[in-house]
Design an enzyme around this catalytic site. Sequence first.
Site, short mmCIF file in Angstrom:
data_model
loop_
_atom_site.label_atom_id
_atom_site.label_comp_id
_atom_site.label_asym_id
_atom_site.label_seq_id
_atom_site.Cartn_x
_atom_site.Cartn_y
_atom_site.Cartn_z
CG ASN A 54 -1.92 -1.13 1.18
OD1 ASN A 54 -2.38 -1.51 0.10
ND2 ASN A 54 -2.27 -1.69 2.33
N GLY B 137 -4.54 3.23 1.48
CA GLY B 137 -4.66 2.48 2.73
C GLY B 137 -3.37 2.36 3.53
CD GLN B 138 2.68 3.76 3.09
OE1 GLN B 138 2.58 4.32 1.99
NE2 GLN B 138 3.84 3.50 3.67
CG HIS C 29 4.31 -2.27 5.62
ND1 HIS C 29 4.37 -0.91 5.85
CD2 HIS C 29 3.01 -2.55 5.41
CE1 HIS C 29 3.15 -0.40 5.80
NE2 HIS C 29 2.30 -1.37 5.53
CG HIS D 119 0.29 -5.83 3.58
ND1 HIS D 119 -0.41 -5.85 4.76
CD2 HIS D 119 0.52 -4.52 3.31
CE1 HIS D 119 -0.62 -4.61 5.18
NE2 HIS D 119 -0.06 -3.78 4.32
P1 AMP Z 1 -0.70 -0.45 5.87
O1 AMP Z 1 -2.13 -0.10 6.21
O2 AMP Z 1 -0.48 -1.00 4.50
O3 AMP Z 1 0.23 0.71 6.21
O4 AMP Z 1 -0.32 -1.67 6.83
C1 AMP Z 1 0.02 -1.52 8.16
C2 AMP Z 1 -0.21 -2.85 8.78
O5 AMP Z 1 0.49 -2.90 10.01
C3 AMP Z 1 -1.69 -3.14 9.11
O6 AMP Z 1 -2.10 -4.31 8.42
C4 AMP Z 1 -1.69 -3.32 10.62
O7 AMP Z 1 -2.58 -4.32 11.07
C5 AMP Z 1 -0.24 -3.69 10.89
N1 AMP Z 1 0.25 -3.38 12.23
C6 AMP Z 1 0.09 -2.21 12.92
N2 AMP Z 1 0.73 -2.29 14.11
C7 AMP Z 1 1.32 -3.51 14.16
C8 AMP Z 1 2.12 -4.19 15.13
N3 AMP Z 1 2.45 -3.62 16.29
N4 AMP Z 1 2.53 -5.44 14.86
C9 AMP Z 1 2.19 -6.05 13.69
N5 AMP Z 1 1.45 -5.45 12.73
C10 AMP Z 1 1.01 -4.20 12.96
#
Ligand code: AMP
Length: 117
Positions: free
Chosen positions: A90, A96-97, A103, A105
């Site tokens: 994202n 949706g980021q 990162h 997914h």
């Molecule tokens: P995005 O929305 O693409 O930026 O993805 C961020 C992702 O990080 C989301 O899917 C969250 O569920 C995940 N996330 C947020 N905090 C944590 C955490 N402490 N440990 C693992 N995943 C996390």
Amino acid sequence: MASQPDCLFCKLVAGDIPATMVRETEQTVAFRDINPQAPTHVLVVPREHYPDVAALAAADAELTATVLSEAAAVADAEGTAERGYRIVFNTGAGAGQTVFHVHAHVLGGRGLGWPPG
Ligand code: AMP
Ligand code: ZN
């Protein structure tokens, strides 16, 4: 880029906040998403901070490739490679980021619809 003091995933990489680690290399860390959207939902991050995949790709092609090959290794280790899986970056709030440390997914373990929501 240097580690950012207010970045959630920089803190996670440093071990300051807990995570369920899946794979670790010198340059990357893979851990389970805290809010999984599929039976396999793992995030792969470079240890170094870049805000998104565009910034990473512009700065370091080799590290970009390493993140992708780690994502594929996670998919393989999770047993999702045969059925099929999805690697998603994202990029930008409108897509949706929510965490601005790049990162990948890795999603799998169920049928994945297309087009995505
Ligand atoms: P995005 O929305 O693409 O930026 O993805 C961020 C992702 O990080 C989301 O899917 C969250 O569920 C995940 N996330 C947020 N905090 C944590 C955490 N402490 N440990 C693992 N995943 C996390
Ligand atoms: Zn960071």
